[in-house]
Every structure is written in structure tokens, then in C-alpha cells.
Design an enzyme around this catalytic site. Structure first.
Site, PDB file in Angstrom:
ATOM      1  N   CYS A   1       3.911   4.594   4.604  1.00 25.67           N
ATOM      2  CA  CYS A   1       3.622   3.802   5.809  1.00 25.67           C
ATOM      3  C   CYS A   1       4.478   2.552   5.922  1.00 25.67           C
ATOM      4  CB  CYS A   1       2.153   3.402   5.828  1.00 25.67           C
ATOM      5  SG  CYS A   1       1.018   4.804   5.876  1.00 25.67           S
TER       6      CYS A   1
ATOM      7  N   TYR B   1      -2.943  11.249   7.869  1.00 23.96           N
ATOM      8  CA  TYR B   1      -3.248  10.349   6.755  1.00 23.96           C
ATOM      9  C   TYR B   1      -3.402   8.914   7.258  1.00 23.96           C
ATOM     10  CZ  TYR B   1      -2.263   6.885   3.238  1.00 23.96           C
ATOM     11  OH  TYR B   1      -2.333   5.747   2.479  1.00 23.96           O
TER      12      TYR B   1
ATOM     13  N   GLY C   1       0.835  -1.196   0.000  1.00 22.02           N
ATOM     14  CA  GLY C   1       0.000   0.000   0.000  1.00 22.02           C
ATOM     15  C   GLY C   1       0.868   1.244   0.000  1.00 22.02           C
ATOM     16  N   CYS C   2       0.396   2.284   0.641  1.00 24.81           N
ATOM     17  CA  CYS C   2       1.126   3.556   0.682  1.00 24.81           C
ATOM     18  C   CYS C   2       2.560   3.376   1.156  1.00 24.81           C
ATOM     19  CB  CYS C   2       0.395   4.527   1.610  1.00 24.81           C
ATOM     20  SG  CYS C   2       1.291   6.061   1.903  1.00 24.81           S
ATOM     21  N   PHE C   3       3.524   3.769   0.322  1.00 25.54           N
ATOM     22  CA  PHE C   3       4.930   3.551   0.701  1.00 25.54           C
ATOM     23  C   PHE C   3       5.367   4.401   1.881  1.00 25.54           C
ATOM     24  CE2 PHE C   3       5.887   5.800  -3.649  1.00 25.54           C
ATOM     25  CZ  PHE C   3       5.390   7.019  -3.192  1.00 25.54           C
TER      26      PHE C   3
END
Length: 198
Positions: free
Chosen positions: A37, A178, A33-35
Site C-alpha cells: 500500500c 485487501y 504498514g503493508c508495503f
């Protein structure tokens, strides 16, 4: 005093290369997913030398964030982990990876939807493939459900734009907002029974 300083200088210059040779530097690539994180949990590991956000697995050369996030490039957001294999094992990296993703979600990760946010382990060697497959089986048994995380051969890694690197350190307030809004930690708590490192 002058001879002592020269002797110290020689000792340091001789010792430095020896220390470098003692390291067994390798890289591993994971999509979760979101890099933003995916950097923190690996950065906290002793033996991890660096993490780099980027893109991999697709057909577009030198992709931009705008292209990847829009979909259609075949790339996923990934994190490249540079580590000293003498201090941390690939198996340990896999364990950290699993506990920071939702391996049951085939449509993306948390609030980020689309193939560009899917969970993937990119293996570079037959040994890494074997370890990844064994760990996937173990996680399926632990959760009692089918794991949809893919295991794929390593592909070209493209570093993301500078403003994405170490985002959680450069923009801590925005990052935390976020992460919370995306429901990442809440879902990880449901899956693994504890909050992930973030």
C-alpha cells in the site's frame, strides 16, 4: 542518408550521459504498514523513479517475508523510494508519507498489527533528520495529538521477494480487496479529511 544516420547516432550517445548527469538520484526509506500500500502514492509522484518493497531496521540478515511477518526480527515492512531530487523534494516525500499512514497508532497500521507494521521514517543524513522532525511536529499540531511515528537512522535495506514488488499492478483485484478489508482508506479519510492516493 548514411552520414545523417551516423550523426544522429553520435548525437544520441553524447546526449544520453548528459541527461543522466542532470539527475540527482537519491533514495528514501519509509515504513507505513503493508508495503503493497505504500508503493502507489509514491509511484504517482513526478520525479519518483522507482519504489521497492522490502525490510529494514532489524537484526536478521536477508530476512524472508515469513520471518518478518511473524515478528521477532526487528524489521519493519518498508518501501524504498528512488527519486530525482531535482524534480521532487524530500519534504514532499515526507508529506506523502504522513498522508498515507496513521501516525497515532503505536501497535501497527490499520488491520496489520505488530512492530513489523509500525510507521517509521528512516533518515540518511542530518538534513533528512531535521526535515523529518520538523514535519512530525507539524503533523502533531495539525492533528492536535501525539505522533507515535518513529524517526530512526537508516539501516540496511533488504528488498522483498519478487512477488511483492508492484503487487498493486500485478494483482489489482486482490490488492483492492485487501486494502478495503483492512480499512486503510476509511481511517485515512478520518485522519486527513480526504482519501489517500491508491
Amino acid at each position: 542518408m548514411r552520414w545523417l544516420a551516423i550523426l544522429l547516432l553520435i548525437t544520441v550517445s553524447v546526449a544520453a550521459p548528459a541527461a543522466d548527469k542532470a539527475k540527482n538520484v537519491r533514495t528514501a526509506v519509509f515504513a507505513g504498514g503493508c508495503f503493497w500500500c505504500m508503493e502507489p502514492p509514491f509511484d504517482r509522484l513526478d520525479g519518483v523513479l522507482a519504489t521497492t518493497s522490502g525490510y529494514s531496521g532489524g537484526h536478521v540478515k536477508n530476512p524472508t517475508y515469513e520471518q518478518v511477518s511473524a515478528g521477532g526480527t526487528g524489521h519493519a515492512e518498508v518501501v524504498q523510494v528512488t527519486y530525482d531530487a531535482n524534480k521532487v523534494s524530500y519534504a514532499k516525500l515526507l508529506d506523502v508519507f504522513w498522508h498515507n499512514v496513521d501516525p497515532l497508532d503505536a501497535g501497527g497500521q490499520f488491520c496489520d498489527r505488530g512492530d513489523q507494521y509500525q510507521s517509521i521514517i528512516f533518515y540518511a543524513t542530518p538534513e533528512e533528520k531535521k526535515l523529518a522532525e520538523a514535519s512530525k511536529k507539524k503533523m502533531a499540531e495539525k492533528l492536535g495529538k501525539k505522533i507515535v511515528t518513529r524517526i530512526r537512522p537508516a539501516a540496511v535495506f533488504y528488498p522483498a521477494e519478487d512477488y511483492h514488488q508492484d503487487f498493486y499492478r500485478k494483482n489489482p483485484v486482490r490488492y483492492k480487496f485487501y486494502r478495503y478489508r483492512c480499512g486503510r482508506d476509511q481511517r485515512l479519510q478520518q485522519l486527513w479529511g480526504r482519501a489517500s492516493a491508491h
